[in-house]
Scaffold this motif. Sequence first.
Motif, PDB file in Angstrom:
ATOM      1  N   MET A  21     -18.596  28.418  11.483  1.00 52.74           N
ATOM      2  CA  MET A  21     -19.979  29.247  11.476  1.00 52.74           C
ATOM      3  C   MET A  21     -20.801  28.796  10.340  1.00 52.74           C
ATOM      4  O   MET A  21     -20.679  28.845   9.105  1.00 52.74           O
ATOM      5  N   ASN A  22     -22.231  28.624  10.681  1.00 52.76           N
ATOM      6  CA  ASN A  22     -23.088  28.321   9.876  1.00 52.76           C
ATOM      7  C   ASN A  22     -24.156  29.341   9.536  1.00 52.76           C
ATOM      8  O   ASN A  22     -24.715  29.725  10.598  1.00 52.76           O
ATOM      9  N   LEU A  23     -24.015  29.930   8.188  1.00 52.15           N
ATOM     10  CA  LEU A  23     -24.859  31.281   8.167  1.00 52.15           C
ATOM     11  C   LEU A  23     -26.011  30.730   6.901  1.00 52.15           C
ATOM     12  O   LEU A  23     -26.440  31.850   6.548  1.00 52.15           O
ATOM     13  N   LYS A  24     -26.152  29.553   6.696  1.00 50.39           N
ATOM     14  CA  LYS A  24     -27.071  29.255   5.683  1.00 50.39           C
ATOM     15  C   LYS A  24     -28.365  29.445   6.076  1.00 50.39           C
ATOM     16  O   LYS A  24     -29.241  29.845   4.975  1.00 50.39           O
ATOM     17  N   ASP A  25     -28.874  29.798   7.289  1.00 46.50           N
ATOM     18  CA  ASP A  25     -30.275  30.115   7.522  1.00 46.50           C
ATOM     19  C   ASP A  25     -30.285  31.488   7.899  1.00 46.50           C
ATOM     20  O   ASP A  25     -31.538  32.097   8.224  1.00 46.50           O
ATOM     21  N   ARG A  26     -29.217  32.383   7.674  1.00 41.23           N
ATOM     22  CA  ARG A  26     -29.247  33.795   7.764  1.00 41.23           C
ATOM     23  C   ARG A  26     -29.724  34.537   6.554  1.00 41.23           C
ATOM     24  O   ARG A  26     -29.398  34.312   5.423  1.00 41.23           O
ATOM     25  N   LYS A  27     -30.622  35.495   6.651  1.00 38.48           N
ATOM     26  CA  LYS A  27     -30.796  36.341   5.571  1.00 38.48           C
ATOM     27  C   LYS A  27     -29.802  37.377   4.989  1.00 38.48           C
ATOM     28  O   LYS A  27     -28.934  37.934   5.635  1.00 38.48           O
ATOM     29  N   CYS A  28     -29.775  37.024   3.735  1.00 36.40           N
ATOM     30  CA  CYS A  28     -28.330  37.353   2.965  1.00 36.40           C
ATOM     31  C   CYS A  28     -28.595  38.482   2.057  1.00 36.40           C
ATOM     32  O   CYS A  28     -29.594  38.554   1.200  1.00 36.40           O
ATOM     33  N   LEU A  29     -27.745  39.503   2.228  1.00 37.25           N
ATOM     34  CA  LEU A  29     -28.054  40.687   0.856  1.00 37.25           C
ATOM     35  C   LEU A  29     -26.613  40.693   0.107  1.00 37.25           C
ATOM     36  O   LEU A  29     -25.599  40.794   0.962  1.00 37.25           O
ATOM     37  N   ILE A  30     -26.749  40.524  -1.153  1.00 40.78           N
ATOM     38  CA  ILE A  30     -25.448  40.736  -2.116  1.00 40.78           C
ATOM     39  C   ILE A  30     -25.528  42.328  -2.499  1.00 40.78           C
ATOM     40  O   ILE A  30     -26.505  42.566  -3.475  1.00 40.78           O
ATOM     41  N   ALA A  31     -24.504  42.979  -2.039  1.00 39.92           N
ATOM     42  CA  ALA A  31     -24.778  44.393  -2.399  1.00 39.92           C
ATOM     43  C   ALA A  31     -23.520  44.593  -3.202  1.00 39.92           C
ATOM     44  O   ALA A  31     -22.260  43.964  -2.998  1.00 39.92           O
ATOM     45  N   TYR A  32     -23.638  45.182  -4.680  1.00 38.92           N
ATOM     46  CA  TYR A  32     -22.343  45.292  -5.301  1.00 38.92           C
ATOM     47  C   TYR A  32     -22.087  46.611  -6.144  1.00 38.92           C
ATOM     48  O   TYR A  32     -23.317  47.104  -6.268  1.00 38.92           O
ATOM     49  N   PHE A  33     -21.014  46.961  -6.384  1.00 41.55           N
ATOM     50  CA  PHE A  33     -20.821  48.080  -7.331  1.00 41.55           C
ATOM     51  C   PHE A  33     -20.162  47.295  -8.514  1.00 41.55           C
ATOM     52  O   PHE A  33     -19.160  46.759  -8.243  1.00 41.55           O
ATOM     53  N   SER A  34     -20.535  47.482  -9.724  1.00 41.13           N
ATOM     54  CA  SER A  34     -19.899  47.187 -10.895  1.00 41.13           C
ATOM     55  C   SER A  34     -19.837  48.278 -12.120  1.00 41.13           C
ATOM     56  O   SER A  34     -20.728  49.017 -12.050  1.00 41.13           O
ATOM     57  N   ARG A  35     -19.000  48.222 -12.869  1.00 45.10           N
ATOM     58  CA  ARG A  35     -18.867  48.932 -14.180  1.00 45.10           C
ATOM     59  C   ARG A  35     -18.852  48.260 -15.286  1.00 45.10           C
ATOM     60  O   ARG A  35     -17.763  47.481 -15.606  1.00 45.10           O
ATOM     61  N   LYS A  36     -19.958  48.565 -16.015  1.00 42.15           N
ATOM     62  CA  LYS A  36     -19.905  47.596 -17.495  1.00 42.15           C
ATOM     63  C   LYS A  36     -19.301  48.796 -18.501  1.00 42.15           C
ATOM     64  O   LYS A  36     -18.888  49.784 -18.204  1.00 42.15           O
ATOM     65  N   GLY A  37     -18.973  48.330 -19.571  1.00 40.34           N
ATOM     66  CA  GLY A  37     -18.441  49.050 -20.679  1.00 40.34           C
ATOM     67  C   GLY A  37     -17.086  48.889 -20.825  1.00 40.34           C
ATOM     68  O   GLY A  37     -16.234  47.996 -20.349  1.00 40.34           O
ATOM     69  N   ASN A  38     -16.300  50.208 -20.934  1.00 35.22           N
ATOM     70  CA  ASN A  38     -14.832  50.189 -21.191  1.00 35.22           C
ATOM     71  C   ASN A  38     -14.088  49.852 -19.815  1.00 35.22           C
ATOM     72  O   ASN A  38     -14.065  50.610 -18.868  1.00 35.22           O
ATOM     73  N   ASN A  39     -13.470  48.795 -20.117  1.00 38.19           N
ATOM     74  CA  ASN A  39     -12.744  48.278 -18.890  1.00 38.19           C
ATOM     75  C   ASN A  39     -11.319  47.626 -19.242  1.00 38.19           C
ATOM     76  O   ASN A  39     -11.120  47.314 -20.306  1.00 38.19           O
ATOM     77  N   TYR A  40     -10.313  47.686 -18.360  1.00 38.76           N
ATOM     78  CA  TYR A  40      -9.229  47.017 -18.537  1.00 38.76           C
ATOM     79  C   TYR A  40      -9.261  45.771 -18.147  1.00 38.76           C
ATOM     80  O   TYR A  40      -9.705  45.197 -17.061  1.00 38.76           O
ATOM     81  N   VAL A  41      -8.839  44.648 -18.965  1.00 42.43           N
ATOM     82  CA  VAL A  41      -8.842  43.382 -18.851  1.00 42.43           C
ATOM     83  C   VAL A  41      -7.446  42.865 -19.444  1.00 42.43           C
ATOM     84  O   VAL A  41      -7.451  42.921 -20.653  1.00 42.43           O
ATOM     85  N   SER A  42      -6.804  42.050 -18.764  1.00 43.55           N
ATOM     86  CA  SER A  42      -5.670  41.615 -19.264  1.00 43.55           C
ATOM     87  C   SER A  42      -4.666  42.410 -20.031  1.00 43.55           C
ATOM     88  O   SER A  42      -4.240  42.065 -21.320  1.00 43.55           O
ATOM     89  N   GLY A  43      -4.381  43.425 -19.541  1.00 44.48           N
ATOM     90  CA  GLY A  43      -3.592  44.224 -20.353  1.00 44.48           C
ATOM     91  C   GLY A  43      -4.077  45.022 -21.497  1.00 44.48           C
ATOM     92  O   GLY A  43      -3.425  45.969 -22.117  1.00 44.48           O
TER      93      GLY A  43
END
Length: 177
Positions: free
Chosen positions: A1-23
């Motif tokens: 499937m070739n999607l290179k010529d299709r219009k793309c939206l990157i929608a994201y939820f992210s949380r900065k600050g106090n996070n759990y990383v590697s324990g």
Amino acid sequence: MNLKDRKCLIAYFSRKGNNYVSGRIVDLPIGNTEVVAKMIQELTKGDMFHIEAVKSYPKDYTETTEVAQDELRVNARPELMNHVENMDSYDVIIIGYPNWWGTMPMPVFTFLEEYDFSGKIIVPFCTHEGSGLGHSERDIAKLCPKANVLKGLAIHGTAAGSAKTNISNWLDKMGIS
């Protein structure tokens, strides 16, 4: 499937600050999912949209996990701060989120229910600390039954900053970059 010529939206939820990383709890200046979303944007040249709840999550990591668990238990739909004005103009929606309690944060559910994704291609990605995509792909398929949900990518949060090659390979496999 070739999607290179299709219009793309990157929608994201992210949380900065106090996070759990590697324990341990660390303070992230930029959330891991946003780091990955920016790499995807660089590779695809798609438009970016930050999914943000009107009511912010607590600064404390443990408190946030408790709120997130409560939201999941009651199937909450937090109100969103912003909205995509021209969703009809996008063919491909790359949607990113951290894995919270085995799925997406509830603001992502709100986002997915807010629009008609009929005929669109949805490509999920998540950051996690060991639980992968959980059941988020199934949840997306349930929320958007008339969309084509492609295989998602799970990136360990610790590796988010060095994941560009993995992201590029995944996008190439999907025919997006």
